[in-house]
Structures are given as C-alpha cells and as structure tokens.
Scaffold this motif. Structure first.
Motif, PDB file in Angstrom:
ATOM      1  N   VAL A  39     -11.642  22.137 -20.431  1.00  0.00           N
ATOM      2  CA  VAL A  39     -12.002  22.766 -19.164  1.00  0.00           C
ATOM      3  C   VAL A  39     -10.896  22.569 -18.134  1.00  0.00           C
ATOM      4  O   VAL A  39     -10.638  23.447 -17.309  1.00  0.00           O
ATOM      5  CB  VAL A  39     -13.339  22.205 -18.642  1.00  0.00           C
ATOM      6  N   VAL A  40     -10.244  21.426 -18.159  1.00  0.00           N
ATOM      7  CA  VAL A  40      -9.152  21.121 -17.232  1.00  0.00           C
ATOM      8  C   VAL A  40      -7.887  20.859 -18.033  1.00  0.00           C
ATOM      9  O   VAL A  40      -7.934  20.571 -19.229  1.00  0.00           O
ATOM     10  CB  VAL A  40      -9.488  19.905 -16.347  1.00  0.00           C
ATOM     11  N   ILE A  41      -6.749  20.959 -17.356  1.00  0.00           N
ATOM     12  CA  ILE A  41      -5.462  20.715 -18.005  1.00  0.00           C
ATOM     13  C   ILE A  41      -5.336  19.226 -18.340  1.00  0.00           C
ATOM     14  O   ILE A  41      -5.584  18.371 -17.475  1.00  0.00           O
ATOM     15  CB  ILE A  41      -4.308  21.162 -17.102  1.00  0.00           C
ATOM     16  N   LYS A  87     -10.129  19.347  -1.928  1.00  0.00           N
ATOM     17  CA  LYS A  87     -10.208  18.062  -2.601  1.00  0.00           C
ATOM     18  C   LYS A  87     -10.592  18.309  -4.056  1.00  0.00           C
ATOM     19  O   LYS A  87     -11.690  18.794  -4.334  1.00  0.00           O
ATOM     20  CB  LYS A  87     -11.244  17.153  -1.936  1.00  0.00           C
ATOM     21  N   PRO A  88      -9.727  18.042  -4.992  1.00  0.00           N
ATOM     22  CA  PRO A  88     -10.040  18.307  -6.397  1.00  0.00           C
ATOM     23  C   PRO A  88     -11.174  17.438  -6.899  1.00  0.00           C
ATOM     24  O   PRO A  88     -11.344  16.289  -6.465  1.00  0.00           O
ATOM     25  CB  PRO A  88      -8.727  17.986  -7.127  1.00  0.00           C
ATOM     26  N   ALA A  89     -11.960  18.018  -7.813  1.00  0.00           N
ATOM     27  CA  ALA A  89     -13.075  17.276  -8.405  1.00  0.00           C
ATOM     28  C   ALA A  89     -12.543  16.210  -9.359  1.00  0.00           C
ATOM     29  O   ALA A  89     -11.432  16.319  -9.897  1.00  0.00           O
ATOM     30  CB  ALA A  89     -14.005  18.228  -9.137  1.00  0.00           C
TER      31      ALA A  89
END
Length: 231
Positions: A39-41, A87-89
């Motif tokens: 889902v994320v890098i 603000k990143p999760a």
C-alpha cells in the motif's frame, strides 16, 4: 516419379485429449497464491540511502551559484493566505500493534498472502492444516478455471480479484496423504483489487502473512516457495 508419403500427420504427433479420468483427476491440484500488493512505498535500504546522500553532497560542489536576489524571490513564492499543512499517516497501524493477521491493514509496505486453515489434499488423516486456496482439477475447461473456482469457493465471488496471466507461475509435486502417487500442484497468482476488506469463508481460520511468515508455515516446501515468490 517421386513417392508421396501417405502416413497421416496425426500418426507422427503426440496424441492429446481434453477429457479427464479418475486416474488423472486426483493427481492435479490448482493452488492460488492470493496476494495484496504493498500500500505504501517500502523504506529505502540504509545502503541506498547512504549512497544518495553521498551523491547529493558530491553534486553540491558543482552546483550553479545564484545571486541572493534569486533566492529571496524563490522563498517568497507560494506564500499567501492558503497554507496546506500535511502530516503523513503512520506506517505502523493498529493491526500491526495487535499482530492481527486476519486484517489487511498490516505490513503496508509488504505483500500479503492468504492462507487457509482446514482439510487439505496433502494433509494426513484428514487433520486441518494451513494451505493455499486449492481445488482438484475435475472437468474445468482450463486449469486456470479450476484455480478461479478454488478462490471463488472461499471468497464467494471474484469481484475484487485479478488473475495474473493464464499460465501457472510454478508447480511442485507433493506426497499425498494416502501415500499414493504425488500430487502435482500448479500455482496461479491472483491479486486483491480495490478492496480493504476481503470476506473469507469455508475454512476454520485464515491469515494474511508476508513472504517470510508464509515460509514458516511450509517448512518442507520453503526452499521452492522462496524461489517462486518474488516480493
């Protein structure tokens, strides 16, 4: 006069039949490697990060020097009444903290694979074991159709799934529970599409595991699965 060959072409070819029989049906199993993509890098490897830092500093000594007036204009750009505060999760989810392997909201930077707990074709004495979604090849049109049927039996429908290609990604021979001829398992890859929750039924239990965790469930086949699964 040149003599013509009268032997039919089919006599020189290997015969092929699409019909199945009881002697072959119970030896071929279609198994599905059902995965959720990252889902994320993934985080950058420390070695790669160190190289990028070195490369940046090396280029700085050859960078073009601009006048101070240019930097002042650049810093003033974008300043106005509207400011976006982002603000990143967190990469660590509640499922990670609770080690909830039945949730897809874990290990967001890794691939997850579905494992089922129940009776399998290679389980001894009918005892439940961990296995991939699978089905014995019966009278389906193709082996991929058999794999689709295996996955549909535990998901109910294939709305949020995508099968990667028509051919299997690998195969392996495993010893059957009745000590008969080895079962030939053909592995097909399928992926979760546009879904954060997958309803799984038709089994005692299920888990979503990473590649490293999956290998722990199959110690006898770990070496083969390690080479077959690319993550």
């Amino acid at each position: 006069m040149q003599r013509r060959c009268t032997t039919p072409l089919m006599h020189s070819l290997r015969s092929f039949s699409t019909t199945t029989s009881s002697t072959t049906t119970n030896k071929i199993v279609a198994s599905v490697l059902f995965e959720r993509l990252p889902v994320v890098i993934p985080k950058i490897d420390p070695v790669i990060y160190a190289f990028q830092e070195f490369s940046f500093r090396w280029k700085q000594q050859y960078r073009r020097v601009y006048p101070d007036e240019f930097y002042k204009k650049y810093e003033a750009r974008g300043k106005g009444d509207y400011q976006i505060h982002y603000k990143p999760a967190s990469r660590i989810t509640e499922a990670d903290k609770a080690n909830d392997k039945r949730s897809l909201q874990r290990a967001l930077d890794r691939r997850l694979y579905l494992l089922l707990h129940g009776t399998s074709y290679d389980s001894s004495d009918g005892k439940p074991v961990w296995h991939l979604p699978e089905k014995v090849y019966d009278n389906e049109e193709t082996l991929r159709k058999c794999a689709e049927s295996a996955l549909q039996s535990v998901l109910g429908d294939l709305t949020h799934t995508y099968f990667v290609g028509n051919a299997p990604m690998g195969h392996i021979a495993v010893q059957a529970a009745d000590k008969a001829d080895p079962l030939k398992k053909f592995f097909f890859k399928s992926q979760v599409i546009s879904a954060n929750l997958i309803n799984v039924s038709g089994c005692d239990d299920y888990v979503w595991v990473t590649k490293d965790e999956l290998l722990e469930y199959f110690p006898d086949q770990a070496e083969y699965l390690k080479q077959m699964i690319i993550s």
